[in-house]
Enzyme design. Structure first.
Site, short mmCIF file in Angstrom:
data_model
loop_
_atom_site.label_atom_id
_atom_site.label_comp_id
_atom_site.label_asym_id
_atom_site.label_seq_id
_atom_site.Cartn_x
_atom_site.Cartn_y
_atom_site.Cartn_z
CG ASN A 47 6.90 0.65 -2.81
OD1 ASN A 47 7.13 1.81 -2.53
ND2 ASN A 47 7.58 -0.34 -2.29
CD GLU A 49 6.01 -3.41 0.76
OE1 GLU A 49 6.02 -3.67 1.98
OE2 GLU A 49 7.02 -3.45 0.04
CB CYS A 58 5.42 -1.90 -8.60
SG CYS A 58 6.01 -3.57 -8.32
CD GLU A 60 8.45 0.61 -11.03
OE1 GLU A 60 7.73 0.35 -10.04
OE2 GLU A 60 9.62 0.21 -11.13
CB CYS A 91 9.08 -6.16 -11.05
SG CYS A 91 7.35 -5.74 -11.31
CB CYS A 94 6.54 -2.56 -13.51
SG CYS A 94 5.62 -2.48 -11.96
N1 THU Z 1 8.86 -2.46 -6.15
C1 THU Z 1 8.46 -1.36 -6.84
O1 THU Z 1 7.58 -0.62 -6.41
N2 THU Z 1 9.07 -1.10 -8.02
C2 THU Z 1 10.15 -1.77 -8.50
O2 THU Z 1 10.71 -1.38 -9.51
C3 THU Z 1 10.64 -2.97 -7.77
C4 THU Z 1 9.81 -3.43 -6.65
C5 THU Z 1 8.31 -2.66 -4.81
C6 THU Z 1 7.36 -3.79 -4.64
C7 THU Z 1 7.51 -4.05 -3.14
O3 THU Z 1 6.70 -3.15 -2.44
C8 THU Z 1 8.95 -3.70 -2.85
O4 THU Z 1 9.38 -2.89 -3.92
C9 THU Z 1 9.88 -4.92 -2.72
O5 THU Z 1 9.71 -5.78 -3.79
#
Ligand code: THU
Length: 134
Positions: A47, A49, A58, A60, A91, A94
Protein backbone atom coordinates in the site's frame (compact mmCIF):
# COMPACT_ATOMS: atom_id res chain seq x y z
CA UNK A 1 -5.35 -28.00 -7.22
CA UNK A 2 -5.32 -25.00 -9.54
CA UNK A 3 -1.98 -23.75 -8.28
CA UNK A 4 0.88 -25.80 -6.88
CA UNK A 5 1.93 -25.89 -3.24
CA UNK A 6 5.21 -24.27 -4.32
CA UNK A 7 3.37 -21.41 -6.05
CA UNK A 8 1.25 -20.93 -2.94
CA UNK A 9 4.33 -20.74 -0.72
CA UNK A 10 6.05 -18.33 -3.09
CA UNK A 11 2.98 -16.05 -3.18
CA UNK A 12 2.91 -15.98 0.61
CA UNK A 13 6.63 -15.28 0.79
CA UNK A 14 6.40 -12.38 -1.67
CA UNK A 15 3.30 -10.88 -0.02
CA UNK A 16 5.06 -10.90 3.38
CA UNK A 17 8.16 -9.39 1.82
CA UNK A 18 6.08 -6.66 0.19
CA UNK A 19 4.56 -5.23 3.37
CA UNK A 20 8.06 -4.35 4.59
CA UNK A 21 8.15 -1.71 1.86
CA UNK A 22 4.64 -0.35 2.53
CA UNK A 23 4.34 3.43 2.73
CA UNK A 24 1.71 3.78 5.46
CA UNK A 25 2.68 6.76 7.67
CA UNK A 26 -0.99 7.70 8.29
CA UNK A 27 -2.76 4.43 9.01
CA UNK A 28 0.28 2.54 10.30
CA UNK A 29 -1.32 -0.48 8.65
CA UNK A 30 1.19 -1.98 6.22
CA UNK A 31 -0.15 -4.46 3.66
CA UNK A 32 1.62 -6.62 1.08
CA UNK A 33 0.03 -8.40 -1.86
CA UNK A 34 1.36 -10.83 -4.44
CA UNK A 35 -0.57 -11.91 -7.53
CA UNK A 36 0.06 -14.99 -9.70
CA UNK A 37 -0.85 -14.76 -13.41
CA UNK A 38 -1.42 -17.21 -16.25
CA UNK A 39 2.18 -16.65 -17.44
CA UNK A 40 3.37 -18.10 -14.13
CA UNK A 41 4.83 -14.75 -13.09
CA UNK A 42 4.24 -13.21 -9.67
CA UNK A 43 3.97 -9.46 -9.07
CA UNK A 44 4.16 -7.96 -5.58
CA UNK A 45 2.90 -4.63 -4.29
CA UNK A 46 2.43 -2.70 -1.05
CA UNK A 47 0.00 0.00 0.00
CA UNK A 48 1.15 3.53 -0.82
CA UNK A 49 -0.58 6.25 1.18
CA UNK A 50 -0.76 9.98 0.54
CA UNK A 51 -1.14 13.12 2.64
CA UNK A 52 -4.29 13.63 0.58
CA UNK A 53 -5.75 10.46 2.08
CA UNK A 54 -8.12 9.53 -0.73
CA UNK A 55 -5.23 9.06 -3.15
CA UNK A 56 -3.98 6.00 -1.25
CA UNK A 57 -3.50 2.87 -3.33
CA UNK A 58 -4.00 -0.53 -1.69
CA UNK A 59 -1.39 -3.26 -1.95
CA UNK A 60 -3.70 -5.46 -4.05
CA UNK A 61 -4.32 -2.83 -6.70
CA UNK A 62 -0.65 -1.86 -6.75
CA UNK A 63 0.29 -5.49 -7.50
CA UNK A 64 -2.45 -5.89 -10.12
CA UNK A 65 -1.63 -2.66 -11.94
CA UNK A 66 2.05 -3.57 -12.12
CA UNK A 67 1.16 -6.96 -13.62
CA UNK A 68 -1.32 -5.57 -16.14
CA UNK A 69 1.24 -2.93 -17.14
CA UNK A 70 3.58 -5.80 -18.02
CA UNK A 71 0.96 -7.43 -20.25
CA UNK A 72 -0.70 -9.84 -17.80
CA UNK A 73 -4.46 -10.37 -18.13
CA UNK A 74 -5.44 -13.65 -16.45
CA UNK A 75 -5.18 -13.73 -12.67
CA UNK A 76 -4.79 -17.14 -10.99
CA UNK A 77 -4.34 -16.34 -7.29
CA UNK A 78 -3.57 -13.59 -4.82
CA UNK A 79 -1.92 -13.57 -1.40
CA UNK A 80 -2.45 -10.67 1.01
CA UNK A 81 -0.23 -10.35 4.10
CA UNK A 82 -0.23 -8.04 7.11
CA UNK A 83 1.93 -7.91 10.26
CA UNK A 84 -1.24 -7.34 12.31
CA UNK A 85 -2.91 -10.08 14.35
CA UNK A 86 -6.22 -9.92 12.48
CA UNK A 87 -6.38 -11.58 9.11
CA UNK A 88 -6.49 -9.04 6.26
CA UNK A 89 -9.51 -8.68 4.02
CA UNK A 90 -9.38 -6.92 0.65
CA UNK A 91 -11.49 -3.77 0.46
CA UNK A 92 -14.53 -3.59 -1.82
CA UNK A 93 -12.69 -1.59 -4.47
CA UNK A 94 -9.88 -4.15 -4.65
CA UNK A 95 -12.36 -7.05 -4.84
CA UNK A 96 -13.87 -5.46 -7.93
CA UNK A 97 -10.44 -4.82 -9.49
CA UNK A 98 -9.46 -8.46 -8.83
CA UNK A 99 -12.74 -9.47 -10.50
CA UNK A 100 -11.76 -7.63 -13.66
CA UNK A 101 -8.99 -10.18 -14.26
CA UNK A 102 -10.53 -13.36 -12.77
CA UNK A 103 -14.13 -14.55 -12.56
CA UNK A 104 -12.97 -16.50 -9.53
CA UNK A 105 -9.57 -17.21 -8.00
CA UNK A 106 -7.85 -18.41 -4.87
CA UNK A 107 -7.35 -15.72 -2.20
CA UNK A 108 -4.75 -16.43 0.48
CA UNK A 109 -4.89 -14.31 3.63
CA UNK A 110 -1.85 -14.19 5.92
CA UNK A 111 -1.69 -12.61 9.38
CA UNK A 112 1.24 -11.45 11.49
CA UNK A 113 1.62 -14.84 13.13
CA UNK A 114 2.15 -16.35 9.71
CA UNK A 115 -1.19 -18.18 9.83
CA UNK A 116 -2.99 -18.54 6.52
CA UNK A 117 -6.66 -18.62 5.64
CA UNK A 118 -7.84 -19.65 2.19
CA UNK A 119 -10.91 -18.22 0.54
CA UNK A 120 -12.10 -17.44 -2.98
CA UNK A 121 -12.94 -14.28 -4.87
CA UNK A 122 -16.45 -15.65 -5.55
CA UNK A 123 -17.02 -15.92 -1.81
CA UNK A 124 -15.77 -12.40 -1.17
CA UNK A 125 -17.70 -10.90 -4.09
CA UNK A 126 -20.82 -12.96 -4.93
CA UNK A 127 -23.11 -12.18 -7.88
CA UNK A 128 -20.44 -9.90 -9.23
CA UNK A 129 -20.40 -7.60 -12.23
CA UNK A 130 -17.57 -8.15 -14.71
CA UNK A 131 -16.22 -7.28 -18.14
CA UNK A 132 -18.25 -9.97 -19.93
CA UNK A 133 -21.42 -8.00 -19.16
CA UNK A 134 -20.32 -5.24 -21.55
N1 THU B 1 -5.25 -1.50 2.60
C1 THU B 1 -4.65 -2.31 1.69
O1 THU B 1 -3.61 -1.99 1.13
N2 THU B 1 -5.26 -3.50 1.42
C2 THU B 1 -6.32 -4.00 2.10
O2 THU B 1 -6.71 -5.14 1.87
C3 THU B 1 -6.99 -3.17 3.12
C4 THU B 1 -6.53 -1.77 3.22
C5 THU B 1 -4.53 -0.29 3.00
C6 THU B 1 -5.11 1.01 2.55
C7 THU B 1 -4.52 1.95 3.61
O3 THU B 1 -3.22 2.29 3.23
C8 THU B 1 -4.44 1.10 4.85
O4 THU B 1 -4.49 -0.24 4.41
C9 THU B 1 -5.56 1.35 5.86
O5 THU B 1 -6.80 1.32 5.24
Amino acid sequence: MEITAEQQQELIRQAKDAYIKAYAPYSHYPVGAATLWSSGKIFAGCNVENASYGLTVCAERNSIFQAVSQGERRLKAVAIAVPAEHFPSPCGACRQVLREFAEDCLVILVNGQGKTRLTRLKTLLPDSFGPEFL
